[in-house]
Design a protein around this motif. Structure first.
Motif, mmCIF file in Angstrom:
data_model
loop_
_atom_site.group_PDB
_atom_site.id
_atom_site.type_symbol
_atom_site.label_atom_id
_atom_site.label_comp_id
_atom_site.label_asym_id
_atom_site.label_seq_id
_atom_site.Cartn_x
_atom_site.Cartn_y
_atom_site.Cartn_z
ATOM 1 N N PHE A 217 0.939 -1.201 0.113
ATOM 2 C CA PHE A 217 -0.059 0.123 -0.061
ATOM 3 C C PHE A 217 1.075 1.498 0.152
ATOM 4 N N SER A 218 2.013 1.392 0.660
ATOM 5 C CA SER A 218 2.697 2.261 0.869
ATOM 6 C C SER A 218 3.468 2.617 -0.468
ATOM 7 N N LEU A 219 3.934 1.518 -1.261
ATOM 8 C CA LEU A 219 4.466 1.834 -2.563
ATOM 9 C C LEU A 219 3.404 2.432 -3.664
ATOM 10 N N THR A 220 2.064 1.818 -3.171
ATOM 11 C CA THR A 220 1.251 2.242 -4.430
ATOM 12 C C THR A 220 0.821 3.675 -3.976
ATOM 13 N N GLN A 221 1.109 4.422 -2.837
ATOM 14 C CA GLN A 221 0.714 5.495 -2.414
ATOM 15 C C GLN A 221 1.822 6.417 -3.232
ATOM 16 N N ASP A 222 2.901 5.890 -2.921
ATOM 17 C CA ASP A 222 4.232 6.890 -3.597
ATOM 18 C C ASP A 222 4.122 6.803 -4.835
ATOM 19 N N ILE A 223 3.370 5.863 -5.771
ATOM 20 C CA ILE A 223 3.104 6.104 -7.026
ATOM 21 C C ILE A 223 2.628 7.069 -7.467
ATOM 22 N N GLY A 224 1.164 7.158 -6.513
ATOM 23 C CA GLY A 224 0.336 8.269 -6.784
ATOM 24 C C GLY A 224 1.070 9.698 -6.162
ATOM 25 N N ARG A 225 1.608 9.548 -5.026
ATOM 26 C CA ARG A 225 2.241 11.087 -4.951
ATOM 27 C C ARG A 225 3.230 11.633 -5.772
ATOM 28 N N ALA A 226 3.958 10.705 -6.624
ATOM 29 C CA ALA A 226 5.004 11.154 -7.642
ATOM 30 C C ALA A 226 4.356 11.703 -8.910
#
Length: 293
Positions: A217-226
């Protein structure tokens, strides 16, 4: 616990949607010089989408947000959804063939995500795609998504910025993640019948289940944050650049490639239509105008 995790994921996708809509309307407000600065300021039209199961019961829905004919954005859609129910036979068989645990025996599912496609007025501003999602079945859960840049007129420095920003957001998850997701995007966003890539690449993943839900989930969030820091500086740099009809013609032909890919190969398009989601929401990725030679 999975109920809580589902709600956290769905809330994150909705929050990311709100951030992006606010940022893009602010770009429209700031565009007071350069091409089309005298156009009306673009705003998102928002409507709820609903999915109905074959038996007529509620099967979820979401928000469809579309801006058309803005100063900077010719057409952009930012959709979020949370849907559930029973997979149709075609979708069930496809997932079983991919090795999704338990799906052959139990076709129940839940899915939530955000999907964005932006087609720009100025041919010098690249089109862009981004999506992230979580999928659950009784036997498994996984995350997927990414973002990729689709310029019709390529600028090496823009491509470098887009990729460097994504790498910076993925590096905290391990040095292997950016090369892994970049290679996956290069493979996924390839158009076999044209023997070329759809754009200049980005990052992509699917069926992401490391066994650690929080990490994924954290990885997915950082894809979005980028996404916003990778894309907004390119928009602000190119939106004031002069263009002519020859540039526009190049843009329309390139959009034809985009339409071909989304209609023929894109997994999300196929899944959305196969599971009975609102076709206007599923097909919002298509450009307002395109051209084939």
């Amino acid at each position: 616990m999975m109920h809580e995790q589902k709600q956290r994921a769905a809330a994150w996708f909705r929050d990311l949607r709100d951030q992006i809509v606010e940022a893009f309307e602010a770009i429209e407000d700031r565009h007071d010089s350069g091409p089309l600065a005298d156009h009306p300021v673009g705003r998102f039209d928002v409507r709820e989408t609903n999915r109905t199961a074959d038996d007529g019961s509620d099967a979820g829905g979401g928000l469809m947000s579309v801006m058309r004919g803005g100063r900077v954005f010719e057409k952009i859609g930012v959709n979020v959804s949370e849907v559930y129910g029973t997979l149709g036979e075609a979708a069930q068989n496809s997932m079983a063939a991919r090795g999704v645990p338990g799906i052959a025996e139990n076709p129940q599912f839940w899915a939530s995500g955000i999907s964005l496609v932006a087609h720009m007025q100025n041919p010098h501003v690249p089109a862009v795609h981004m999506n992230t999602r979580m999928f659950w079945t009784p036997g498994a859960w996984w995350f997927g998504g990414g973002s990729d840049l689709n310029p019709c007129i390529e600028y090496d420095e823009d491509t470098a910025h887009f990729h460097a920003t994504q790498k910076a957001h993925l590096d905290p998850h391990g040095a292997q993640e950016y090369p892994r997701l970049k290679a996956w995007a290069d493979e996924y966003f390839y158009i076999p019948h044209r023997k070329r890539a759809r754009g200049v690449g980005g990052i992509f993943m699917d069926d992401q289940n490391s066994g650690d839900w929080e990490a994924d989930f954290s990885l997915t969030q950082d894809i979005g944050r980028a996404f916003l820091p990778a894309f907004v500086p390119l928009v602000n740099k190119r939106r004031v650049q002069a263009w002519d009809e020859a540039d526009k013609d190049v843009q329309l032909v390139h959009r034809g490639l985009y339409a071909e890919y989304n209609l023929v190969y894109d997994r999300g398009t196929k899944f959305g239509l196969a599971t009975g989601h609102d076709p206007d929401a599923v097909l919002m990725s298509l450009p307002p105008m395109a051209k084939w030679v």
